[in-house]
Design an enzyme around this catalytic site. Structure first.
Site, PDB file in Angstrom:
ATOM      1  CB  CYS A 100       2.954 -16.601   1.392  1.00 25.33           C
ATOM      2  SG  CYS A 100       3.861 -16.077  -0.056  1.00 25.33           S
ATOM      3  CB  CYS A 104       1.971 -11.918  -5.725  1.00 26.37           C
ATOM      4  SG  CYS A 104       0.953 -12.986  -4.751  1.00 26.37           S
ATOM      5  CB  THR A 191       8.556 -15.538  -1.448  1.00 30.53           C
ATOM      6  OG1 THR A 191       8.973 -14.712  -0.377  1.00 30.53           O
ATOM      7  CG2 THR A 191       7.232 -16.186  -1.119  1.00 30.53           C
ATOM      8  CD  GLU A 259      10.137 -16.207   2.366  1.00 29.93           C
ATOM      9  OE1 GLU A 259      10.682 -15.554   1.467  1.00 29.93           O
ATOM     10  OE2 GLU A 259       8.911 -16.243   2.532  1.00 29.93           O
ATOM     11  CG  HIS A 294       5.238  -7.841  -3.182  1.00 29.11           C
ATOM     12  ND1 HIS A 294       4.703  -8.842  -3.951  1.00 29.11           N
ATOM     13  CD2 HIS A 294       5.611  -8.429  -2.027  1.00 29.11           C
ATOM     14  CE1 HIS A 294       4.746  -9.987  -3.283  1.00 29.11           C
ATOM     15  NE2 HIS A 294       5.300  -9.778  -2.111  1.00 29.11           N
ATOM     16  CE1 TYR A 298       3.563  -8.751   0.882  1.00 27.23           C
ATOM     17  CE2 TYR A 298       3.621  -8.783   3.271  1.00 27.23           C
ATOM     18  CZ  TYR A 298       4.152  -9.167   2.061  1.00 27.23           C
ATOM     19  OH  TYR A 298       5.245  -9.986   2.034  1.00 27.23           O
ATOM     20  CB  CYS A 301      -2.066 -12.059   0.086  1.00 27.63           C
ATOM     21  SG  CYS A 301      -0.649 -11.279   0.866  1.00 27.63           S
ATOM     22  CD  GLU A 445       5.580 -12.917   3.905  1.00 27.07           C
ATOM     23  OE1 GLU A 445       4.461 -12.510   4.247  1.00 27.07           O
ATOM     24  OE2 GLU A 445       6.145 -12.582   2.866  1.00 27.07           O
TER      25      GLU A 445
HETATM   26 FE1  SF4 Z   1       2.923 -14.100  -0.667  1.00 29.21          FE
HETATM   27 FE2  SF4 Z   1       1.186 -12.129  -0.278  1.00 29.21          FE
HETATM   28 FE3  SF4 Z   1       3.616 -11.653  -1.346  1.00 29.21          FE
HETATM   29 FE4  SF4 Z   1       1.696 -12.971  -2.716  1.00 29.21          FE
HETATM   30  S1  SF4 Z   1       1.645 -10.825  -2.036  1.00 29.21           S
HETATM   31  S2  SF4 Z   1       3.859 -13.491  -2.605  1.00 29.21           S
HETATM   32  S3  SF4 Z   1       0.756 -14.157  -1.102  1.00 29.21           S
HETATM   33  S4  SF4 Z   1       3.173 -12.376   0.737  1.00 29.21           S
HETATM   34 FE    FE Z   2       5.842 -11.633   0.608  1.00 30.75          FE
END
Ligand code: SF4
Ligand code: FE
Length: 485
Positions: A100, A104, A191, A259, A294, A298, A301, A445
């Protein structure tokens, strides 16, 4: 953009002084401390990509506020193309870091707040948008990293924010002054907070009229007085803290986002940085939009991570001499299939995006929820297949100290070797990488980031248009519509 490179980003973090605790002690420099430095390097990749020709177009955008070039991570989506570029960028970053890269959260917060604040101003005649734009231009021009702060501790879950025995279980306004507000409480699962410059605070859930002191949005610098962070533990973090390289699996970047618990003890926020104050009917909307943005991420990423994992097991099977086995090829094919299926969801919810009244674009929320829900299954299945293909040797793999030992090093090399032309160290390194990417915190996560699976199921059911589907079925079955059904 003031901060243009990863080294400028690192220098900018050294120039601020947030309060951070880890294992009972203070961290004074996040860029060098072994617990936080890997996460700093992962976030730094978001800066580095912008200066590479190959990724410049994906990693940058033109500000609709100033016309200047900005990092995409500070941009408000102006089109479907912007939404698609975002997820493409996230997949590349996942591939480059295998973890991660954190940035984002603030990016999605900026987008959720922008469109919501516009609608608050329209309904109530408030002036929040002017303030928010001023702050956002500052973020864009300086190219700062923003952490989105949403999840409150929530105390007794059977009670709402205003009914808690301890009011601090939800971040709330304890005082409204002439010059601003004073807030108290905590935010969890932050995060990338320890290596961000600014915090964007949002409510954690939909709220009713009794929650006026809990329904607010504001921004504040990460090192403002009254703010402290407690950095969390991660699986196998003692290996990282000892600065071991091979045993850590992924020495350059963290295993997860890093975190922290963010504690706000009577933090003053000037009115200039308050973008919602008591408009409880909009608390749910900002949460809904943030979560959908968000959840859309996922499938991109995490797909980047799955690409790395697929490459790791494929290489390992070459080292072990199993690459040609039909079952190996079949399992690798399944890993690719699952990864690309997830990515399709990210692209789909972006391609089906729609403009909000503010002009900013929003992803399709149903598809975004389905995307994240599938991550909670497919990433685990990809990890299971990786562990299956890697074989049992990871469970027995001796430490780097034994590999380097004068007494037993030659035995480790002898009995952990694979095909003759690939060094045994490659097998050990790839094994540790697979271990790091399939164990403990990394998978937690994937399950709970952007909301636990049940949160997506609630949204999927709510947005499932069941009455529309009943009508489809009744029409085809030749059942006429009656008033009662
Ligand atoms: Fe992390 Fe993925 Fe969330 Fe971006 S979208 S903060 S890389 S978990
Ligand atoms: Fe996340």
């Amino acid at each position: 953009m003031k901060i243009k490179t990863s080294s400028e980003y690192i220098a900018s973090l050294q120039a601020i002084h947030p309060v951070i605790y880890y294992k009972g002690e203070k961290i004074t420099d996040v860029t060098t401390h072994p617990a936080t430095a890997p996460h700093v390097r992962a976030a730094a990749m978001t800066y580095a990509l912008a200066s590479q020709d190959k990724y410049h177009e994906l990693a940058t955008a033109t500000s609709h506020l100033t016309g200047r070039e900005i990092s995409r991570f500070t941009h408000v989506h102006q089109s479907i193309e912007d939404l698609i570029k975002k997820v493409k960028l996230l997949r590349v970053l996942g591939q480059k870091t295998g973890t991660c890269f954190q940035r984002c959260v603030g990016f999605d917060g900026i987008n959720a707040v922008y469109s919501t604040v516009y609608e608050i101003d329209k309904k109530y005649g408030t002036q929040y948008m002017d303030r928010f734009k001023r702050w956002l231009i500052h973020i864009q021009d300086e190219n700062l990293m923003v952490v989105g702060a949403m999840t409150d501790p929530k105390g007794d879950r059977s009670k709402g924010p205003a009914e808690q025995a301890d009011p601090d279980q939800y971040v709330h306004i304890i005082k409204r002054r002439k010059d601003g507000i004073v807030i108290r409480g905590a935010k969890l699962h932050m995060t990338g907070a320890v290596n961000s410059h600014e915090i964007l605070l949002m409510p954690t859930t939909a709220m009713n009229e009794t929650c006026k002191d809990y329904a607010f949005i504001c921004s504040v610098p990460i090192d403002a007085p009254g703010i402290a962070m407690i950095f969390g533990r991660q699986a196998n973090d003692s290996r990282r803290d000892m600065k071991e390289t091979i045993d850590v699996g992924k020495p350059s970047f963290g295993i997860v986002g890093g975190e922290a618990v963010l504690v706000l003890e009577d933090v003053f926020i000037p009115w200039e940085n308050v973008y919602m104050d008591g408009e409880t009917d909009f608390a749910g909307l900002v949460v809904h939009r943030f979560a959908a943005y968000h959840r859309a991420n996922y499938g991109a990423c995490k797909t980047g991570l799955m690409d790395v994992l697929t490459g790791a097991v494929t290489y390992l099977s070459q080292i072990q001499g199993t690459a040609k086995g039909s079952h190996v090829r079949d399992k690798v094919t399944e890993m690719i299939h699952l990864s690309e299926t997830l990515y399709s969801s990210s692209i789909a919810c972006s391609a089906e995006g729609v403009p909000t009244p503010s002009g900013a674009y929003m992803v399709d929320t149903m598809l975004a929820n389905v995307c994240k829900q599938n991550v909670t299954r497919f990433h685990f299945e990809v990890a299971r297949l990786a562990v299956d293909l890697a074989g049992g040797f990871i469970a027995t793999l001796p430490s780097e100290y034994d590999l380097r030992s004068d007494e037993v090093g030659h035995l480790v090399k002898k009995y952990f070797s694979g095909v003759s032309d690939i060094p045994v160290e490659d097998r050990i390194k790839i094994g540790r990488l697979i271990e790091a990417m399939t164990g403990g915190t990394a998978m937690v996560e994937s399950m709970h980031g952007a909301g636990s699976p049940q949160a997506q199921r609630i949204m999927i059911f709510r947005e499932g248009d069941l009455s529309g589907k009943i009508t489809m079925a009744k029409t085809l079955a030749g059942i006429s519509s009656r008033k009662n059904g």
